[in-house]
Design a protein around this motif. Structure first.
Motif, PDB file in Angstrom:
ATOM      1  N   PRO A 114       4.040  -9.554  -3.221  1.00  0.00           N
ATOM      2  CA  PRO A 114       4.479 -10.313  -3.800  1.00  0.00           C
ATOM      3  C   PRO A 114       5.361 -11.418  -3.517  1.00  0.00           C
ATOM      4  O   PRO A 114       6.432 -10.747  -3.104  1.00  0.00           O
ATOM      5  N   ALA A 115       5.387 -12.882  -3.504  1.00  0.00           N
ATOM      6  CA  ALA A 115       6.215 -13.688  -2.620  1.00  0.00           C
ATOM      7  C   ALA A 115       8.279 -13.675  -2.584  1.00  0.00           C
ATOM      8  O   ALA A 115       8.467 -13.431  -1.787  1.00  0.00           O
ATOM      9  N   ARG A 116       7.793 -13.665  -4.049  1.00  0.00           N
ATOM     10  CA  ARG A 116       9.430 -13.247  -4.084  1.00  0.00           C
ATOM     11  C   ARG A 116       9.840 -11.700  -3.451  1.00  0.00           C
ATOM     12  O   ARG A 116      11.272 -11.414  -2.270  1.00  0.00           O
ATOM     13  N   ARG A 117       9.859 -11.180  -3.608  1.00  0.00           N
ATOM     14  CA  ARG A 117       9.991  -8.912  -2.671  1.00  0.00           C
ATOM     15  C   ARG A 117       8.493  -9.228  -2.100  1.00  0.00           C
ATOM     16  O   ARG A 117       8.863  -7.523  -2.733  1.00  0.00           O
ATOM     17  N   PRO A 118       7.902  -9.306  -1.394  1.00  0.00           N
ATOM     18  CA  PRO A 118       6.903  -8.894  -0.315  1.00  0.00           C
ATOM     19  C   PRO A 118       7.030  -7.499  -0.082  1.00  0.00           C
ATOM     20  O   PRO A 118       7.453  -6.965   0.272  1.00  0.00           O
ATOM     21  N   ILE A 119       5.921  -6.694  -0.470  1.00  0.00           N
ATOM     22  CA  ILE A 119       5.257  -4.946  -0.357  1.00  0.00           C
ATOM     23  C   ILE A 119       4.535  -4.914   0.249  1.00  0.00           C
ATOM     24  O   ILE A 119       4.582  -4.475   2.013  1.00  0.00           O
ATOM     25  N   PHE A 120       3.562  -5.208  -0.015  1.00  0.00           N
ATOM     26  CA  PHE A 120       1.752  -6.081   0.742  1.00  0.00           C
ATOM     27  C   PHE A 120       1.759  -6.619   1.663  1.00  0.00           C
ATOM     28  O   PHE A 120       2.297  -8.478   2.105  1.00  0.00           O
ATOM     29  N   LYS A 121       0.729  -6.482   2.832  1.00  0.00           N
ATOM     30  CA  LYS A 121       0.496  -7.254   3.790  1.00  0.00           C
ATOM     31  C   LYS A 121      -0.749  -8.053   3.774  1.00  0.00           C
ATOM     32  O   LYS A 121      -1.672  -7.126   4.577  1.00  0.00           O
ATOM     33  N   LEU A 122      -0.993  -8.697   2.580  1.00  0.00           N
ATOM     34  CA  LEU A 122      -2.049  -9.085   2.606  1.00  0.00           C
ATOM     35  C   LEU A 122      -3.325  -9.689   2.737  1.00  0.00           C
ATOM     36  O   LEU A 122      -4.246  -9.868   3.549  1.00  0.00           O
TER      37      LEU A 122
ATOM     38  N   ASP B 194      -6.615 -14.817   3.446  1.00  0.00           N
ATOM     39  CA  ASP B 194      -6.250 -13.769   2.618  1.00  0.00           C
ATOM     40  C   ASP B 194      -7.084 -12.520   2.329  1.00  0.00           C
ATOM     41  O   ASP B 194      -8.019 -12.203   2.239  1.00  0.00           O
ATOM     42  N   PHE B 195      -7.205 -11.483   3.233  1.00  0.00           N
ATOM     43  CA  PHE B 195      -8.267 -10.448   3.745  1.00  0.00           C
ATOM     44  C   PHE B 195      -7.809  -9.205   2.017  1.00  0.00           C
ATOM     45  O   PHE B 195      -8.088  -7.969   2.104  1.00  0.00           O
ATOM     46  N   ASN B 196      -6.406  -9.258   1.104  1.00  0.00           N
ATOM     47  CA  ASN B 196      -6.441  -8.379  -0.138  1.00  0.00           C
ATOM     48  C   ASN B 196      -6.058  -6.898   0.560  1.00  0.00           C
ATOM     49  O   ASN B 196      -6.811  -5.753   0.375  1.00  0.00           O
ATOM     50  N   ASP B 197      -5.562  -7.179   1.588  1.00  0.00           N
ATOM     51  CA  ASP B 197      -5.373  -5.930   2.035  1.00  0.00           C
ATOM     52  C   ASP B 197      -4.384  -4.777   2.309  1.00  0.00           C
ATOM     53  O   ASP B 197      -3.364  -5.088   2.918  1.00  0.00           O
ATOM     54  N   TRP B 198      -4.747  -4.436   0.921  1.00  0.00           N
ATOM     55  CA  TRP B 198      -3.967  -3.611  -0.052  1.00  0.00           C
ATOM     56  C   TRP B 198      -3.852  -1.921   1.030  1.00  0.00           C
ATOM     57  O   TRP B 198      -1.901  -1.736   0.780  1.00  0.00           O
ATOM     58  N   HIS B 199      -4.439  -1.749   1.396  1.00  0.00           N
ATOM     59  CA  HIS B 199      -3.968  -0.655   2.382  1.00  0.00           C
ATOM     60  C   HIS B 199      -4.261  -0.006   3.657  1.00  0.00           C
ATOM     61  O   HIS B 199      -4.055   0.682   4.483  1.00  0.00           O
ATOM     62  N   GLY B 200      -4.090  -1.092   4.386  1.00  0.00           N
ATOM     63  CA  GLY B 200      -4.435  -1.756   6.066  1.00  0.00           C
ATOM     64  C   GLY B 200      -6.175  -1.023   6.206  1.00  0.00           C
ATOM     65  O   GLY B 200      -5.977  -1.262   7.144  1.00  0.00           O
TER      66      GLY B 200
ATOM     67  N   ILE C 233     -12.821 -17.987  12.717  1.00  0.00           N
ATOM     68  CA  ILE C 233     -12.784 -17.126  11.221  1.00  0.00           C
ATOM     69  C   ILE C 233     -11.681 -17.525  10.150  1.00  0.00           C
ATOM     70  O   ILE C 233     -11.449 -16.693  10.257  1.00  0.00           O
ATOM     71  N   ALA C 234     -11.882 -17.895   9.079  1.00  0.00           N
ATOM     72  CA  ALA C 234     -11.280 -18.064   8.020  1.00  0.00           C
ATOM     73  C   ALA C 234     -11.573 -17.762   6.255  1.00  0.00           C
ATOM     74  O   ALA C 234     -12.773 -17.798   6.189  1.00  0.00           O
ATOM     75  N   THR C 235     -11.320 -16.692   6.024  1.00  0.00           N
ATOM     76  CA  THR C 235     -11.551 -15.740   4.801  1.00  0.00           C
ATOM     77  C   THR C 235     -10.712 -15.312   4.037  1.00  0.00           C
ATOM     78  O   THR C 235      -9.179 -15.717   3.524  1.00  0.00           O
ATOM     79  N   HIS C 236     -11.434 -15.318   2.541  1.00  0.00           N
ATOM     80  CA  HIS C 236     -10.480 -14.543   1.734  1.00  0.00           C
ATOM     81  C   HIS C 236     -11.083 -13.586   0.785  1.00  0.00           C
ATOM     82  O   HIS C 236     -12.426 -13.936   0.149  1.00  0.00           O
ATOM     83  N   LEU C 237     -11.136 -12.633   0.876  1.00  0.00           N
ATOM     84  CA  LEU C 237     -11.653 -11.260   0.482  1.00  0.00           C
ATOM     85  C   LEU C 237     -11.410 -11.091  -0.893  1.00  0.00           C
ATOM     86  O   LEU C 237     -10.330 -11.382  -1.601  1.00  0.00           O
ATOM     87  N   GLY C 238     -12.313  -9.559  -1.231  1.00  0.00           N
ATOM     88  CA  GLY C 238     -12.333  -9.680  -2.940  1.00  0.00           C
ATOM     89  C   GLY C 238     -10.887  -8.957  -3.168  1.00  0.00           C
ATOM     90  O   GLY C 238     -10.641  -7.717  -2.440  1.00  0.00           O
ATOM     91  N   LEU C 239     -11.098  -8.503  -4.564  1.00  0.00           N
ATOM     92  CA  LEU C 239     -10.271  -7.293  -5.204  1.00  0.00           C
ATOM     93  C   LEU C 239     -10.531  -5.898  -4.623  1.00  0.00           C
ATOM     94  O   LEU C 239      -9.739  -5.040  -4.807  1.00  0.00           O
TER      95      LEU C 239
END
Length: 254
Positions: free
Chosen positions: A192-200, A166-172, A130-136
């Protein structure tokens, strides 16, 4: 000709990547570098988000180029359709895709969203993807997660299942919601790609023993605002009880 079991593939390499419409952090559109980086990892299955053909040369559309380079089988979710093209996400595989289904997970007037579900027919056996792209929006995403959990529970429990995108998983919250149905997951920072912080961006799977290793590629920061997630999955675990034609022929011959 029978193929001995020991000659069958033992792992499936999967890659998920939000390619930001092919526009890199230098603001240049360059689908070629997306393809080059993805091919470097030799994936068997690829999920790409933000694939955009709007305003592009109709004789050289992104999906055609991606499919030619990354796999001969593809399923596409066109979540936005315009006069000059379309936008969405794709699932590409070197192995056949069967029983393809598109599940609308859109919420209200938010941007349309979709999940692509398919059976991957490998020489060793089949498993579901299952492949998806979730909302913001948090509320939007919570309802979408509920639908993904329902899809995971509806799938045959005897069949391996991989969910990626891309689950936009900002807070897990996505990982926690899927924990009971997909017990193994990637844990990499991608945005963000240059200095990644989030596991989206994530790869989830069952059974738990199917996830061998996962990694990302920092060089992708030039090609998109997300980093990709790549994982090696054990086919024997994913396809337990789901033998493929080559494996069945070998077993019958032994």
């Amino acid at each position: 000709m029978n193929v001995p079991v020991e000659a069958l593939p033992t792992s499936a390499r999967v890659l998920t990547w939000n390619i930001h419409k092919g526009i890199g952090t230098d603001r240049r559109y360059d689908l070629g570098r997306i393809i080059d980086l993805a091919r470097r990892h030799e994936p068997d299955i690829v999920a790409l988000q933000e694939v955009d053909s709007r305003g592009r040369d109709p004789t050289n559309l992104p999906l055609a180029a991606l499919k030619l380079a990354l796999g001969s089988h593809a399923a596409e979710a066109r979540t936005i359709v315009a006069e000059d093209g379309h936008y969405g996400h794709v699932l590409i595989s070197r192995w056949p895709l069967e029983q393809i289904a598109l599940h609308d997970v859109s919420i209200g007037r938010r941007e349309p969203r979709c999940a692509i579900e398919a059976t991957i027919g490998t020489p060793r056996g089949s498993f579901r993807v299952i492949a998806t792209h979730l909302g913001l929006g948090m509320g939007e995403r919570k309802r979408q997660i509920g639908r993904l959990v329902a899809l995971a529970r509806a799938a045959d429990p005897a069949e391996g299942l991989v969910m990626l995108g891309d689950f936009n998983d900002w807070h897990g919250e996505v990982r926690r919601a899927l924990d009971d149905v997909l017990p193994a997951w990637s844990f990499l920072r991608t945005f963000p790609a240059r200095r990644p912080i989030f596991k989206l961006d994530r790869i989830f799977c069952r059974p738990a023993g199917a996830l061998n290793q996962c990694w990302t590629d920092s060089e992708a920061a030039r090609a998109s605002d997300h980093l990709p997630v790549i994982a090696d999955l054990a086919l024997e675990a994913l396809t337990a009880g789901r033998h493929g034609p080559a494996e069945l022929a070998s077993l019958h011959a032994s």
